[in-house]
Motif scaffolding. Structure first.
Motif, PDB file in Angstrom:
ATOM      1  N   VAL A 232      28.286 -18.058  94.072  1.00 39.99           N
ATOM      2  CA  VAL A 232      27.045 -18.640  94.601  1.00 39.99           C
ATOM      3  C   VAL A 232      25.935 -18.692  93.547  1.00 39.99           C
ATOM      4  N   ARG A 233      26.145 -17.976  92.429  1.00 37.55           N
ATOM      5  CA  ARG A 233      25.166 -17.944  91.330  1.00 37.55           C
ATOM      6  C   ARG A 233      23.750 -17.648  91.863  1.00 37.55           C
ATOM      7  N   LEU A 234      23.631 -16.569  92.651  1.00 39.78           N
ATOM      8  CA  LEU A 234      22.335 -16.178  93.202  1.00 39.78           C
ATOM      9  C   LEU A 234      21.320 -15.926  92.091  1.00 39.78           C
ATOM     10  N   GLY A 235      21.796 -15.441  90.955  1.00 42.33           N
ATOM     11  CA  GLY A 235      20.890 -15.104  89.854  1.00 42.33           C
ATOM     12  C   GLY A 235      20.478 -16.274  88.986  1.00 42.33           C
ATOM     13  N   GLN A 236      20.773 -17.485  89.418  1.00 39.84           N
ATOM     14  CA  GLN A 236      20.423 -18.687  88.647  1.00 39.84           C
ATOM     15  C   GLN A 236      18.936 -18.668  88.267  1.00 39.84           C
ATOM     16  N   GLY A 237      18.661 -18.562  86.965  1.00 36.53           N
ATOM     17  CA  GLY A 237      17.295 -18.651  86.467  1.00 36.53           C
ATOM     18  C   GLY A 237      16.423 -17.429  86.662  1.00 36.53           C
ATOM     19  N   VAL A 238      16.945 -16.361  87.278  1.00 32.91           N
ATOM     20  CA  VAL A 238      16.108 -15.191  87.563  1.00 32.91           C
ATOM     21  C   VAL A 238      15.577 -14.548  86.288  1.00 32.91           C
ATOM     22  N   ASP A 239      16.400 -14.483  85.267  1.00 32.62           N
ATOM     23  CA  ASP A 239      15.968 -13.851  84.009  1.00 32.62           C
ATOM     24  C   ASP A 239      14.771 -14.591  83.422  1.00 32.62           C
ATOM     25  N   ARG A 240      14.708 -15.910  83.659  1.00 32.82           N
ATOM     26  CA  ARG A 240      13.630 -16.739  83.094  1.00 32.82           C
ATOM     27  C   ARG A 240      12.411 -16.826  84.014  1.00 32.82           C
ATOM     28  N   THR A 241      12.652 -16.981  85.333  1.00 30.22           N
ATOM     29  CA  THR A 241      11.540 -17.240  86.257  1.00 30.22           C
ATOM     30  C   THR A 241      11.084 -16.017  87.046  1.00 30.22           C
ATOM     31  N   GLY A 242      11.982 -15.044  87.183  1.00 30.42           N
ATOM     32  CA  GLY A 242      11.661 -13.887  88.003  1.00 30.42           C
ATOM     33  C   GLY A 242      11.799 -14.133  89.493  1.00 30.42           C
ATOM     34  N   ARG A 243      12.340 -15.308  89.876  1.00 28.23           N
ATOM     35  CA  ARG A 243      12.467 -15.663  91.289  1.00 28.23           C
ATOM     36  C   ARG A 243      13.872 -16.187  91.599  1.00 28.23           C
ATOM     37  N   LEU A 244      14.292 -16.004  92.856  1.00 30.06           N
ATOM     38  CA  LEU A 244      15.542 -16.588  93.334  1.00 30.06           C
ATOM     39  C   LEU A 244      15.297 -18.061  93.646  1.00 30.06           C
ATOM     40  N   ALA A 245      16.122 -18.941  93.058  1.00 32.85           N
ATOM     41  CA  ALA A 245      15.949 -20.376  93.246  1.00 32.85           C
ATOM     42  C   ALA A 245      16.315 -20.778  94.679  1.00 32.85           C
TER      43      ALA A 245
ATOM     44  N   VAL B 194      26.174 -13.673  83.279  1.00 31.64           N
ATOM     45  CA  VAL B 194      25.228 -14.764  83.549  1.00 31.64           C
ATOM     46  C   VAL B 194      23.954 -14.565  82.742  1.00 31.64           C
ATOM     47  N   ARG B 195      23.438 -13.344  82.745  1.00 32.85           N
ATOM     48  CA  ARG B 195      22.205 -13.062  82.014  1.00 32.85           C
ATOM     49  C   ARG B 195      22.369 -13.343  80.515  1.00 32.85           C
ATOM     50  N   MET B 196      23.495 -12.916  79.931  1.00 38.16           N
ATOM     51  CA  MET B 196      23.719 -13.145  78.495  1.00 38.16           C
ATOM     52  C   MET B 196      23.881 -14.635  78.197  1.00 38.16           C
ATOM     53  N   THR B 197      24.561 -15.352  79.091  1.00 43.48           N
ATOM     54  CA  THR B 197      24.741 -16.798  78.892  1.00 43.48           C
ATOM     55  C   THR B 197      23.398 -17.507  78.943  1.00 43.48           C
ATOM     56  N   GLU B 198      22.600 -17.227  79.970  1.00 40.45           N
ATOM     57  CA  GLU B 198      21.316 -17.914  80.119  1.00 40.45           C
ATOM     58  C   GLU B 198      20.342 -17.544  79.005  1.00 40.45           C
ATOM     59  N   ARG B 199      20.410 -16.291  78.552  1.00 43.41           N
ATOM     60  CA  ARG B 199      19.461 -15.838  77.533  1.00 43.41           C
ATOM     61  C   ARG B 199      19.796 -16.369  76.150  1.00 43.41           C
TER      62      ARG B 199
ATOM     63  N   ARG C  72      33.342 -19.510  86.788  1.00 43.69           N
ATOM     64  CA  ARG C  72      33.292 -18.614  85.627  1.00 43.69           C
ATOM     65  C   ARG C  72      33.397 -19.351  84.295  1.00 43.69           C
ATOM     66  N   VAL C  73      33.647 -20.631  84.339  1.00 42.02           N
ATOM     67  CA  VAL C  73      33.931 -21.381  83.115  1.00 42.02           C
ATOM     68  C   VAL C  73      32.821 -21.236  82.075  1.00 42.02           C
ATOM     69  N   ASP C  74      31.563 -21.317  82.508  1.00 44.85           N
ATOM     70  CA  ASP C  74      30.448 -21.277  81.563  1.00 44.85           C
ATOM     71  C   ASP C  74      30.042 -19.873  81.142  1.00 44.85           C
ATOM     72  N   VAL C  75      30.441 -18.849  81.914  1.00 48.96           N
ATOM     73  CA  VAL C  75      29.949 -17.493  81.629  1.00 48.96           C
ATOM     74  C   VAL C  75      31.034 -16.532  81.147  1.00 48.96           C
ATOM     75  N   ILE C  76      32.281 -16.952  81.149  1.00 48.74           N
ATOM     76  CA  ILE C  76      33.374 -16.043  80.804  1.00 48.74           C
ATOM     77  C   ILE C  76      33.334 -15.600  79.343  1.00 48.74           C
ATOM     78  N   GLY C  77      32.859 -16.458  78.441  1.00 46.17           N
ATOM     79  CA  GLY C  77      32.784 -16.067  77.037  1.00 46.17           C
ATOM     80  C   GLY C  77      31.859 -14.881  76.834  1.00 46.17           C
ATOM     81  N   ALA C  78      30.700 -14.918  77.479  1.00 46.63           N
ATOM     82  CA  ALA C  78      29.746 -13.808  77.385  1.00 46.63           C
ATOM     83  C   ALA C  78      30.332 -12.547  78.005  1.00 46.63           C
ATOM     84  N   GLY C  79      30.990 -12.682  79.164  1.00 50.77           N
ATOM     85  CA  GLY C  79      31.588 -11.518  79.814  1.00 50.77           C
ATOM     86  C   GLY C  79      32.672 -10.880  78.967  1.00 50.77           C
ATOM     87  N   ALA C  80      33.505 -11.700  78.352  1.00 52.24           N
ATOM     88  CA  ALA C  80      34.568 -11.175  77.492  1.00 52.24           C
ATOM     89  C   ALA C  80      33.982 -10.465  76.270  1.00 52.24           C
ATOM     90  N   LEU C  81      32.892 -11.000  75.728  1.00 52.99           N
ATOM     91  CA  LEU C  81      32.261 -10.368  74.570  1.00 52.99           C
ATOM     92  C   LEU C  81      31.679  -8.998  74.937  1.00 52.99           C
TER      93      LEU C  81
END
Length: 313
Positions: free
Chosen positions: A38-51, A166-171, A274-283
């Protein structure tokens, strides 16, 4: 047996477990276990809010889960929310929505509580296995944070740090609103620096290097195992308690970080979310293994969700 339901709502996914639990024997029998991205954390690291759209995706999944819980006649339900909803300014909107749909208020737990549940869920069934020496280091790589727990039969030390996939990918891997495909060497280096700093922070509290068995949880780790086994589809039975060497994790991580979106999406065991965030998770996983000198990771499909279910039982 007590029929219980547990919901774990994280930064990237929301998961449900309905199970019959016998606290006397330590047996937890799954009746229904599912996961929705559901990607609840979409943009939270940047905006501080749930979209708004992230909240709607999450509420849609909650409505589906409400039907499943009713169908199975679960006697008790516990809903636990983790990193994204801890960080958000508008988390009250999330709490009200869940209460309206499921009839329980989500518990926005601390990182330490999250770690306790993860440890219980991952290690309860490992007791008596002499080939997996104690103490365990349980590592739960989530979307927004990663939990580190060292313990034998009980937790000795725990810490949550903000290095989820997700946080590492977005950041680090997003430019102009688009995930780099593939990321640059500079982006990967910046992400690695961030991860190493977070591991330094974790080591202030948790004696990571004392662990004799590394147990890895959550989607990033289980997906790495699926890729390592070259599974034709995601197979929980094959993944649960599989072992992946550090060299294999390194090989997979390097491939994920130099591959394109289309190449990752073509992996048959890869969940589309997971396609866009798996690289960060594996790292994150590789960095942990290198930090503590772990030769392999024991992969567990049983994690915080199982720990939540036991807490209800």
């Amino acid at each position: 047996m007590t029929r219980v339901a547990a919901v774990d709502c994280g930064t990237n996914s929301i998961r449900l477990l309905v199970a019959d639990a016998d606290p006397v024997t330590g047996e937890l029998v799954d009746l229904n276990r599912r996961m929705t991205i559901v990607r609840l954390g979409q943009g939270v690291d940047r905006t501080g809010r749930l979209a708004p759209e992230a909240l709607q995706r999450t509420f849609t999944a909650c409505r589906e889960y409400a039907g499943i819980i009713k169908e199975h006649g679960a006697e008790r339900l516990r809903f636990v929310a983790t990193s994204a909803s801890r960080d958000a300014e508008n988390r009250d909107e999330f709490v009200r929505g869940v209460l309206d749909i499921l009839g329980v208020e989500p518990e926005v737990i601390s990182g330490d509580q999250e770690a306790e549940f993860s440890f219980t869920g991952a290690t309860k069934e490992l007791a008596g296995r002499d080939h997996l020496p104690k103490p365990y280091l349980v590592v739960d790589i989530g979307g927004g944070s990663t939990e580190f727990v060292v313990g034998d039969d009980h937790v000795r030390a725990a810490r949550s740090v903000d290095i989820g996939c997700v946080r590492m990918t977005e950041r680090h891997l997003v430019r102009d609103g688009v995930v780099s495909d593939p990321p640059s060497t500079e982006q990967i280096a910046a992400m690695r620096t961030d991860i190493e700093a977070a591991l330094d922070l974790a080591e202030e509290t948790v004696p990571l290097r004392e662990a004799r068995t590394l147990v890895g949880l959550a989607g990033s780790v289980t997906t790495v195992s699926a890729i390592a086994q070259d599974l034709p589809e995601y197979d929980s039975a094959a993944i649960h308690h599989s072992r992946v060497s550090r060299e294999k994790v390194r090989e997979i991580t390097e491939w994920l970080l130099r591959s394109t979106h289309a190449e990752r999406a073509a992996v048959p065991s890869m969940h589309p979310g997971r396609v866009d965030v798996i690289g960060a998770g594996a790292l994150v996983l590789l960095s942990i293994m290198e930090r503590i000198g772990a030769e392999e990771v024991v992969v567990s499909e049983h994690d915080i969700l199982d720990g939540i279910a036991w807490s209800v039982a």
